[in-house]
Design a protein around this motif. Sequence first.
Motif, mmCIF file in Angstrom:
data_model
loop_
_atom_site.group_PDB
_atom_site.id
_atom_site.type_symbol
_atom_site.label_atom_id
_atom_site.label_comp_id
_atom_site.label_asym_id
_atom_site.label_seq_id
_atom_site.Cartn_x
_atom_site.Cartn_y
_atom_site.Cartn_z
ATOM 1 N N PHE B 99 50.799 31.213 37.213
ATOM 2 C CA PHE B 99 49.880 31.902 38.099
ATOM 3 C C PHE B 99 48.790 32.629 37.320
ATOM 4 O O PHE B 99 49.019 33.138 36.208
ATOM 5 C CB PHE B 99 50.638 32.938 38.938
ATOM 6 C CG PHE B 99 51.374 32.354 40.105
ATOM 7 C CD1 PHE B 99 52.566 31.676 39.921
ATOM 8 C CD2 PHE B 99 50.874 32.476 41.390
ATOM 9 C CE1 PHE B 99 53.249 31.128 40.999
ATOM 10 C CE2 PHE B 99 51.544 31.933 42.470
ATOM 11 C CZ PHE B 99 52.730 31.256 42.267
ATOM 12 N N GLY B 100 47.614 32.710 37.919
ATOM 13 C CA GLY B 100 46.577 33.590 37.427
ATOM 14 C C GLY B 100 46.854 35.018 37.847
ATOM 15 O O GLY B 100 47.812 35.288 38.576
ATOM 16 N N GLY B 101 45.995 35.918 37.396
ATOM 17 C CA GLY B 101 46.191 37.334 37.686
ATOM 18 C C GLY B 101 45.797 37.738 39.091
ATOM 19 O O GLY B 101 46.086 38.865 39.509
ATOM 20 N N GLY B 102 45.136 36.845 39.822
ATOM 21 C CA GLY B 102 44.787 37.136 41.200
ATOM 22 C C GLY B 102 43.434 37.789 41.363
ATOM 23 O O GLY B 102 42.885 38.394 40.428
ATOM 24 N N THR B 103 42.866 37.630 42.552
ATOM 25 C CA THR B 103 41.664 38.353 42.971
ATOM 26 C C THR B 103 42.041 39.177 44.187
ATOM 27 O O THR B 103 42.490 38.621 45.199
ATOM 28 C CB THR B 103 40.510 37.390 43.333
ATOM 29 O OG1 THR B 103 40.075 36.715 42.162
ATOM 30 C CG2 THR B 103 39.345 38.156 43.947
ATOM 31 N N ARG B 104 41.872 40.483 44.079
ATOM 32 C CA ARG B 104 42.203 41.370 45.197
ATOM 33 C C ARG B 104 40.970 41.512 46.079
ATOM 34 O O ARG B 104 39.928 41.980 45.621
ATOM 35 C CB ARG B 104 42.642 42.735 44.679
ATOM 36 C CG ARG B 104 43.133 43.682 45.773
ATOM 37 C CD ARG B 104 43.690 44.970 45.169
ATOM 38 N NE ARG B 104 44.819 44.694 44.288
ATOM 39 C CZ ARG B 104 46.081 44.578 44.699
ATOM 40 N NH1 ARG B 104 46.366 44.706 45.981
ATOM 41 N NH2 ARG B 104 47.039 44.336 43.835
ATOM 42 N N VAL B 105 41.098 41.088 47.333
ATOM 43 C CA VAL B 105 39.972 41.082 48.273
ATOM 44 C C VAL B 105 40.209 42.132 49.347
ATOM 45 O O VAL B 105 41.287 42.194 49.935
ATOM 46 C CB VAL B 105 39.809 39.689 48.910
ATOM 47 C CG1 VAL B 105 38.754 39.717 50.011
ATOM 48 C CG2 VAL B 105 39.454 38.643 47.849
ATOM 49 N N LEU B 106 39.183 42.930 49.595
ATOM 50 C CA LEU B 106 39.208 43.894 50.688
ATOM 51 C C LEU B 106 38.012 43.609 51.575
ATOM 52 O O LEU B 106 36.869 43.664 51.107
ATOM 53 C CB LEU B 106 39.152 45.324 50.165
ATOM 54 C CG LEU B 106 39.058 46.419 51.226
ATOM 55 C CD1 LEU B 106 40.296 46.419 52.114
ATOM 56 C CD2 LEU B 106 38.857 47.794 50.593
ATOM 57 N N VAL B 107 38.282 43.291 52.824
ATOM 58 C CA VAL B 107 37.219 43.041 53.785
ATOM 59 C C VAL B 107 37.120 44.253 54.706
ATOM 60 O O VAL B 107 38.076 44.598 55.401
ATOM 61 C CB VAL B 107 37.476 41.767 54.605
ATOM 62 C CG1 VAL B 107 36.324 41.524 55.585
ATOM 63 C CG2 VAL B 107 37.665 40.567 53.692
ATOM 64 N N LYS B 108 35.958 44.892 54.684
ATOM 65 C CA LYS B 108 35.756 46.106 55.489
ATOM 66 C C LYS B 108 35.115 45.758 56.825
ATOM 67 O O LYS B 108 34.228 44.910 56.879
ATOM 68 C CB LYS B 108 34.874 47.082 54.727
ATOM 69 C CG LYS B 108 35.513 47.650 53.480
ATOM 70 C CD LYS B 108 34.628 48.725 52.870
ATOM 71 C CE LYS B 108 35.343 49.428 51.730
ATOM 72 N NZ LYS B 108 34.501 50.516 51.148
#
Lengths: 114, 109
Positions: B99-108
């Motif tokens: 796995f990669g380290g991930g992208t943390r997405v926040l949609v406001k």
Amino acid sequence: ETGVTQTPRHLVMGMTNKKSLKCEQHLGHNAMYWYKQSAKKPLELMFVYSLEERVENNSVPSRFSPECPNSSHLFLHLHTLQPEDSALYLCASSQGVSGGATQYFGPGTRLTVL
Amino acid sequence: GIQVEQSPPDLILQEGANSTLRCNFSDSVNNLQWFHQNPWGQLINLFYIPSGTKQNGRLSATTVATERYSLLYISSSQTTDSGVYFCAVEQAAGNKLTFGGGTRVLVKP
């Protein structure tokens, strides 16, 4: 998605306790996996079982002991854990023993070691 | 072993915006999957895409295996898209996802 279930969902244990995590897949798959997800670290593969035989042990300490009694069930037996073992433990399954198959994940067990 | 790097590490979006997440990998792969991890920890399969382009609703993915990268596109983002997006690859040895380290997405809203 209820294809892969895990119990318990949350577990708090002391360092001297012995506990077990359970995973069950309802997808008819023949390979199952344990992964560990610690804070601020990528998901790490721990064990792979293919046709109920362990085919991968990714340098996991012996205080983690997996068991695969049949192709639908996978256990992770825990004993004398350390606080740094606190993590989300994820189970997955796939169809195919030679790789290249989509892996499906359970909801995880969030483990806290005191 | 193979290295998997995702970018950006964090992404904040206004609802309705489009975005592109990237996954680079250091060696040839047999399998590439994109996952979305919701706030409760559940990993949801998005795409199995070792090469080519696939679309599923507002999400699409493209993998250029010869150049060792994959892209995940989110269009018209919604608050339910929030979470961590992971890319995972498997080399020819089989059954072992890295796995990669991930992208943390926040949609406001």
